[in-house]
Each structure stands twice: as C-alpha cells, then as structure tokens.
Design a protein around this motif. Structure first.
Motif, mmCIF file in Angstrom:
data_model
loop_
_atom_site.group_PDB
_atom_site.id
_atom_site.type_symbol
_atom_site.label_atom_id
_atom_site.label_comp_id
_atom_site.label_asym_id
_atom_site.label_seq_id
_atom_site.Cartn_x
_atom_site.Cartn_y
_atom_site.Cartn_z
ATOM 1 N N THR A 183 -31.816 98.869 -63.336
ATOM 2 C CA THR A 183 -30.791 99.303 -64.277
ATOM 3 C C THR A 183 -31.166 100.570 -65.027
ATOM 4 O O THR A 183 -32.331 100.768 -65.393
ATOM 5 N N THR A 185 -30.030 101.171 -67.953
ATOM 6 C CA THR A 185 -29.984 100.801 -69.371
ATOM 7 C C THR A 185 -30.786 99.512 -69.590
ATOM 8 O O THR A 185 -30.215 98.431 -69.773
ATOM 9 N N LYS A 187 -32.278 98.111 -71.948
ATOM 10 C CA LYS A 187 -32.108 97.292 -73.146
ATOM 11 C C LYS A 187 -31.152 96.136 -72.883
ATOM 12 O O LYS A 187 -31.135 95.164 -73.629
ATOM 13 N N HIS A 188 -30.361 96.275 -71.831
ATOM 14 C CA HIS A 188 -29.357 95.269 -71.503
ATOM 15 C C HIS A 188 -29.638 94.715 -70.113
ATOM 16 O O HIS A 188 -29.607 95.444 -69.127
ATOM 17 N N THR A 189 -29.919 93.446 -70.020
ATOM 18 C CA THR A 189 -30.169 92.813 -68.732
ATOM 19 C C THR A 189 -28.868 92.742 -67.936
ATOM 20 O O THR A 189 -27.846 92.280 -68.458
ATOM 21 N N HIS A 291 -38.226 95.752 -76.377
ATOM 22 C CA HIS A 291 -37.865 96.687 -75.319
ATOM 23 C C HIS A 291 -38.831 97.864 -75.391
ATOM 24 O O HIS A 291 -39.201 98.307 -76.463
#
Length: 343
Positions: A183, A185, A187-189, A291
């Motif tokens: 990913t 990003t 910070k977001h799974t 994170h």
C-alpha cells in the motif's frame, strides 16, 4: 499469458514473488526461470555490493529474471511514540541480551538512488516496485533501457496512479498476501477484499495487464484469479518451504506447527502493515506499535536476528499469507508447475 511476459520468454503464468530478508535467494530465482516462470531478486535491505553480487549470480544462469525494489515514501515515525515503543518492547530484546536504549531513529531510503543507477547502467529484464510509486522519470528511464516495469498496487486508485506514471504491468496485491502490504498509504491497513474482487475493480479502472497476488495457495485459487482477469499470478508464501528458499529453520517449523493460531496483519515488527503468523510479539504489541517505516524495522531488527539464531519463534517476523498451510518441502519448479496445473 500477457504479451509483456511472453515477450520475456515466460510461459508459466505462476511467478515467484520477491521475498526480502532471507527467503528469496538467487537459487530460487534461477529455479523459477528454469520452470519457464519469472522470479525476482529482492533488493530490499541489501547494499549495492550484495545486490550486484546476487544479480550477477542470477544473470550468469542465462535465464529471465527481475529485480524488486522498495520505493521510498515519506512515513517518518513520531519521536515520542518511538521512545514509548522502545520502553514497551525492551523486555523482549533483553530476553536475548540486547539493550535497545542506545538505538536512535533511522530513516533511510534503502540505497534507493544507488540501486536505480545500478539498474540503469546494467539493465535487467524486469523491475518491480512496492511500497510507493516511483517518479515517472525513473519509470521512463528504465523502460528506455529495455526493462519491463511492474508496480505493486492494492486498490483501484493506486492502479490508476501507476498507469498514469507509465508502468507496463500491475501486480494487484490482496490483503491475504504474506509479508508487507504494498500500500502507498501504510497508516491505513488495506481492506480485506478478496483477490478476484480486487482484480475486477482494478480492471474497471485501468487497461494494463494484471498480475494477481495474495493468498494463492492452490491450483483452483490460481485459476480463479486468472478467470477474474489476471494474465498471471505471483506467489510468495507458497515458496517459503521450497528447497531453494532461504527461509530460516524456526520460520519453516512455524509454518507446519499443529498449534498455529493463524495469521494477522501487524505493524509491530516494522511500523508498516504486514501479514504474519501470530506469535507472542504480534499478540502483545500489534495494538501499541506506532506507524513508521523503516524506523521500526531498524529498531526490531537486532532482536529478530537474535531470536532467529536462538530458534525463538515468538519474537520473529514470521511472514506468511493466509494459504500458509498449503506450503510444502519441494523444489521451486515443482511448486510453480503444480499451481499452474489447471490453467
């Protein structure tokens, strides 16, 4: 088979994923090529000398191969959260005689520029990227050097951005994949979207050839991904126990442990979401890990190395996808051929 891969002489549509940190070896990449597949030298965590040596070793075999790079993003760790995490995991390091108190924050780019320079001066058949999307100029330069450029994506939005940047193919990675999520990003799974559904969603966004990845452990699952629009698939977990893999003994043993508690997605080891077998470390620290990659990777690396040497599976990053129970001790070529057997 998608034309870009066929042009490289690849006829087995089950490709060998890059596995940084040990499991991926030159021998595995060569074995994949000899099975008419495509494997990737994992450039992650290697300095230029080590990477050059592995590329030279694989190139000397005469087969087709690729190189995978971690594209750097900007995801620094919060210093206060980092210090708090050191205090939290200190007992785990002390169990192996290590003191984390003197370790500072390391934010590096994994020798990014040197690796790109190497691949431009000594081109290889294929290069894949994960973690972030490289600058479009890097992609153009590699393509101009005759290199096929592949990008790992985890959503239709990432796929559209990669297509706009000019890559040749997309590796569509579902959340069932073992190891780090690609990913953009972290910070977001990424949501737990089944691979066939994710492939269908990406196909609606872009027209590039697709390679499906994530949770593929049986011939029927491979065939389902192909029916969903993948011209090829990529497997990593399925090869963790392959004869040519460099997977550590405690990792291999954990994959077959009868008391295994399944997998989980965790930031506890590296500060970036990655799927691993559950163990003491994931269960205790996943909810408190901040994170921040690569800062947490560098922080926990000494502990993980010491635990591996001591065959302590409770403090090791046991990367594995959801299909880990199907792994087996066999040659790489046999595994890849079997997975392609119903296509």
């Amino acid at each position: 088979m998608n034309a870009p891969l066929a042009d490289l002489g690849v006829s087995n549509p089950v490709l060998a994923a890059p596995m940084a940190g040990g499991p991926g070896t030159p021998a595995l990449v060569v074995a994949a090529a000899r099975a008419d597949s495509l494997g990737f030298v994992a450039a992650g965590y290697k300095d230029i000398a080590a990477l050059t040596g592995q590329i030279d070793e694989v190139r000397a075999s005469g087969g087709t191969f690729g190189v995978n790079l971690f594209a750097p993003g900007s995801h620094p760790v919060d210093p206060a959260a980092f210090e708090e995490y050191i205090r939290a995991i200190m007992p785990e390091a002390q169990a192996h005689g290590l003191d984390l108190g003197s370790l500072g924050i390391i934010e590096d780019d994994d020798h990014w520029h040197e690796k790109i320079d190497l691949l431009l001066s000594q081109p290889v058949p294929a290069v894949s990227f994960t973690f972030a999307l490289p600058d479009a100029q890097v992609i153009r330069s590699l393509r101009a050097a005759g290199t096929l450029v592949l990008q790992t994506v985890t959503s239709p939005a990432e796929a559209a951005a990669a297509a706009e940047a000019g890559v040749d193919m997309l590796i569509v990675q579902a959340s069932a994949a073992g190891g780090h999520s690609g990913t953009f990003t972290p910070k977001h799974t990424p949501a737990a979207v089944p691979l066939p559904q994710l492939l269908a969603e990406v196909r609606q966004s872009v027209g590039l050839p697709l390679i499906g990845a994530g949770g593929l452990a049986t011939p029927d699952q491979v065939a389902e991904a192909v029916r969903a629009g993948a011209g090829a698939v990529m497997v990593g977990t399925a090869l963790l126990r392959a004869d040519e893999a460099g997977t550590s003994l405690p990792h291999r043993t954990a994959l077959t442990a009868p008391d295994s508690r399944g997998t989980t997605v965790t930031r506890a080891f590296t500060g970036r979401p990655a799927r691993a077998l559950r163990n003491r470390f994931t269960d205790t620290y996943s909810d408190v890990a901040p994170h921040g990659y690569p800062a947490l990777h560098h922080l926990t690396s000494p502990m993980r190395k010491a635990a591996t040497a001591a065959q302590d599976p409770e403090r090791i990053h046991l990367w594995a996808g959801t299909g880990y129970r199907h792994t087996r001790d066999e040659p790489t070529a046999r595994i890849l051929q079997e997975l392609a057997s119903v296509l």
